[in-house]
Design a protein around this motif. Sequence first.
Motif, PDB file in Angstrom:
ATOM      1  N   ALA A 151       0.814  -1.219   0.000  1.00 47.41           N
ATOM      2  CA  ALA A 151       0.000   0.000   0.000  1.00 47.41           C
ATOM      3  C   ALA A 151       0.848   1.271   0.000  1.00 47.41           C
ATOM      4  O   ALA A 151       0.395   2.316  -0.486  1.00 47.41           O
ATOM      5  N   ASP A 152       2.074   1.203   0.523  1.00 47.26           N
ATOM      6  CA  ASP A 152       2.937   2.390   0.564  1.00 47.26           C
ATOM      7  C   ASP A 152       3.651   2.643  -0.760  1.00 47.26           C
ATOM      8  O   ASP A 152       4.298   3.677  -0.921  1.00 47.26           O
ATOM      9  N   ASP A 153       3.534   1.706  -1.692  1.00 45.78           N
ATOM     10  CA  ASP A 153       4.168   1.855  -2.995  1.00 45.78           C
ATOM     11  C   ASP A 153       3.150   2.348  -4.021  1.00 45.78           C
ATOM     12  O   ASP A 153       2.007   2.658  -3.672  1.00 45.78           O
ATOM     13  N   TYR A 154       3.549   2.380  -5.298  1.00 46.04           N
ATOM     14  CA  TYR A 154       2.694   2.981  -6.324  1.00 46.04           C
ATOM     15  C   TYR A 154       2.706   2.159  -7.610  1.00 46.04           C
ATOM     16  O   TYR A 154       3.706   1.535  -7.960  1.00 46.04           O
ATOM     17  N   ASN A 155       1.580   2.195  -8.302  1.00 44.82           N
ATOM     18  CA  ASN A 155       1.524   1.842  -9.708  1.00 44.82           C
ATOM     19  C   ASN A 155       1.399   3.166 -10.462  1.00 44.82           C
ATOM     20  O   ASN A 155       0.406   3.886 -10.323  1.00 44.82           O
ATOM     21  N   GLU A 156       2.425   3.488 -11.230  1.00 47.24           N
ATOM     22  CA  GLU A 156       2.451   4.764 -11.961  1.00 47.24           C
ATOM     23  C   GLU A 156       1.879   4.565 -13.366  1.00 47.24           C
ATOM     24  O   GLU A 156       2.235   3.613 -14.056  1.00 47.24           O
ATOM     25  N   ILE A 157       1.006   5.489 -13.793  1.00 46.45           N
ATOM     26  CA  ILE A 157       0.317   5.380 -15.080  1.00 46.45           C
ATOM     27  C   ILE A 157       0.655   6.602 -15.928  1.00 46.45           C
ATOM     28  O   ILE A 157       0.553   7.744 -15.468  1.00 46.45           O
ATOM     29  N   GLN A 158       1.048   6.360 -17.175  1.00 44.97           N
ATOM     30  CA  GLN A 158       1.306   7.434 -18.127  1.00 44.97           C
ATOM     31  C   GLN A 158       0.576   7.142 -19.431  1.00 44.97           C
ATOM     32  O   GLN A 158       0.304   5.992 -19.755  1.00 44.97           O
ATOM     33  N   MET A 197     -10.569   8.824 -30.544  1.00 40.08           N
ATOM     34  CA  MET A 197      -9.121   8.848 -30.734  1.00 40.08           C
ATOM     35  C   MET A 197      -8.500   7.620 -30.062  1.00 40.08           C
ATOM     36  O   MET A 197      -9.171   6.872 -29.350  1.00 40.08           O
ATOM     37  N   TRP A 198      -7.212   7.424 -30.288  1.00 38.47           N
ATOM     38  CA  TRP A 198      -6.492   6.299 -29.707  1.00 38.47           C
ATOM     39  C   TRP A 198      -5.397   6.803 -28.775  1.00 38.47           C
ATOM     40  O   TRP A 198      -4.829   7.874 -28.990  1.00 38.47           O
ATOM     41  N   TYR A 199      -5.110   5.995 -27.742  1.00 32.61           N
ATOM     42  CA  TYR A 199      -4.091   6.344 -26.753  1.00 32.61           C
ATOM     43  C   TYR A 199      -3.211   5.130 -26.447  1.00 32.61           C
ATOM     44  O   TYR A 199      -3.702   4.009 -26.344  1.00 32.61           O
ATOM     45  N   TRP A 200      -1.916   5.400 -26.310  1.00 29.84           N
ATOM     46  CA  TRP A 200      -1.012   4.436 -25.711  1.00 29.84           C
ATOM     47  C   TRP A 200      -1.027   4.655 -24.201  1.00 29.84           C
ATOM     48  O   TRP A 200      -1.069   5.794 -23.733  1.00 29.84           O
ATOM     49  N   VAL A 201      -0.951   3.571 -23.445  1.00 30.83           N
ATOM     50  CA  VAL A 201      -0.911   3.623 -21.988  1.00 30.83           C
ATOM     51  C   VAL A 201       0.238   2.743 -21.511  1.00 30.83           C
ATOM     52  O   VAL A 201       0.493   1.674 -22.090  1.00 30.83           O
ATOM     53  N   ARG A 202       0.952   3.186 -20.491  1.00 28.11           N
ATOM     54  CA  ARG A 202       1.967   2.334 -19.881  1.00 28.11           C
ATOM     55  C   ARG A 202       1.873   2.438 -18.362  1.00 28.11           C
ATOM     56  O   ARG A 202       1.528   3.491 -17.812  1.00 28.11           O
ATOM     57  N   VAL A 203       2.206   1.339 -17.688  1.00 23.47           N
ATOM     58  CA  VAL A 203       2.101   1.254 -16.236  1.00 23.47           C
ATOM     59  C   VAL A 203       3.358   0.557 -15.702  1.00 23.47           C
ATOM     60  O   VAL A 203       3.876  -0.373 -16.337  1.00 23.47           O
ATOM     61  N   ARG A 204       3.853   0.995 -14.556  1.00 27.43           N
ATOM     62  CA  ARG A 204       4.978   0.327 -13.899  1.00 27.43           C
ATOM     63  C   ARG A 204       4.805   0.418 -12.392  1.00 27.43           C
ATOM     64  O   ARG A 204       4.075   1.278 -11.878  1.00 27.43           O
ATOM     65  N   TYR A 205       5.500  -0.446 -11.686  1.00 25.94           N
ATOM     66  CA  TYR A 205       5.477  -0.454 -10.219  1.00 25.94           C
ATOM     67  C   TYR A 205       6.677   0.339  -9.716  1.00 25.94           C
ATOM     68  O   TYR A 205       7.801   0.163 -10.176  1.00 25.94           O
ATOM     69  N   VAL A 206       6.424   1.233  -8.753  1.00 28.23           N
ATOM     70  CA  VAL A 206       7.468   2.058  -8.138  1.00 28.23           C
ATOM     71  C   VAL A 206       7.342   1.928  -6.625  1.00 28.23           C
ATOM     72  O   VAL A 206       6.264   2.162  -6.073  1.00 28.23           O
ATOM     73  N   ASP A 207       8.427   1.548  -5.959  1.00 31.53           N
ATOM     74  CA  ASP A 207       8.307   1.424  -4.498  1.00 31.53           C
ATOM     75  C   ASP A 207       8.521   2.772  -3.819  1.00 31.53           C
ATOM     76  O   ASP A 207       8.861   3.766  -4.454  1.00 31.53           O
ATOM     77  N   GLU A 208       8.290   2.814  -2.517  1.00 31.99           N
ATOM     78  CA  GLU A 208       8.331   4.088  -1.794  1.00 31.99           C
ATOM     79  C   GLU A 208       9.730   4.697  -1.746  1.00 31.99           C
ATOM     80  O   GLU A 208       9.896   5.869  -1.402  1.00 31.99           O
ATOM     81  N   PHE A 209      10.743   3.914  -2.113  1.00 33.25           N
ATOM     82  CA  PHE A 209      12.113   4.421  -2.123  1.00 33.25           C
ATOM     83  C   PHE A 209      12.555   4.878  -3.511  1.00 33.25           C
ATOM     84  O   PHE A 209      13.724   5.191  -3.721  1.00 33.25           O
ATOM     85  N   GLY A 210      11.601   4.898  -4.462  1.00 36.95           N
ATOM     86  CA  GLY A 210      11.912   5.394  -5.789  1.00 36.95           C
ATOM     87  C   GLY A 210      12.462   4.350  -6.747  1.00 36.95           C
ATOM     88  O   GLY A 210      12.818   4.674  -7.880  1.00 36.95           O
ATOM     89  N   GLN A 211      12.555   3.092  -6.313  1.00 33.28           N
ATOM     90  CA  GLN A 211      13.013   2.038  -7.216  1.00 33.28           C
ATOM     91  C   GLN A 211      11.895   1.689  -8.193  1.00 33.28           C
ATOM     92  O   GLN A 211      10.746   1.512  -7.792  1.00 33.28           O
TER      93      GLN A 211
END
Length: 226
Positions: A151-158, A197-211
């Motif tokens: 829960a303290d980490d993130y899934n970042e979406i662009q 329209m169309w969109y590209w989406v990307r997602v990655r996991y980022v921990d609370e320490f920035g890794q």
Amino acid sequence: MAKVLNPLFSEQAKGSVGGLTFSRGPVGDIVKKKGGPVKRSEPYKQSNRARIGYLARKWGALDQSARDSWKAWAEEHPEPDGFGGTFIMSGINAFVKLNFNAMRLGAPSDLMLVPPEDECPASLDTLTVATGSVAPGDIDLTWTHNGTGEADDYNEIQIAGPFISPGRKEVYNRFKYVQQVAGNILLDTIEGLDVGMWYWVRVRYVDEFGQVTAWLYGQATPYVGP
């Protein structure tokens, strides 16, 4: 703009060279400065520069032991070089990268003076990007993890777009941050996109320490409506 006689020692020059554009008008041969696109300073770029400058100053205050620990961490975590290979960051680059990521995503951790000891607890295994089903302009995302997200980490979406048609390859230089969800969440909806329209989406996991972990990609067109 200036009127010229025998531009570039020729009878007539056309086109651009060295930042100058040569053409011919009613008054004769003309040379003028080549125009360029307006570079707009976006707010996020200003904040990014401020963070990087702050972290560079903090690096200058670290003792040699802390610097050596960041150098060792960088040697154990090679980065992709964009050509199918990898390279080793310097200690300061590793320090700035992890702290910058943590600050950018609002992680609760204080400034890290030494690198984290543990690896990311999770990474994305699969990603599904699909047309939404609730409101016009929605794209729905679901993903699974290797490991267990915290829960303290993130899934970042662009996202990148809009585009008038689906693309065959990701457009790496067009992606922008759009939102994030907690590391233990496995779905989200991007709202308010342009219908048709169309969109590209990307997602990655980022921990609370920035890794960070690797991006996964997908594309879809938003929900049009009932």
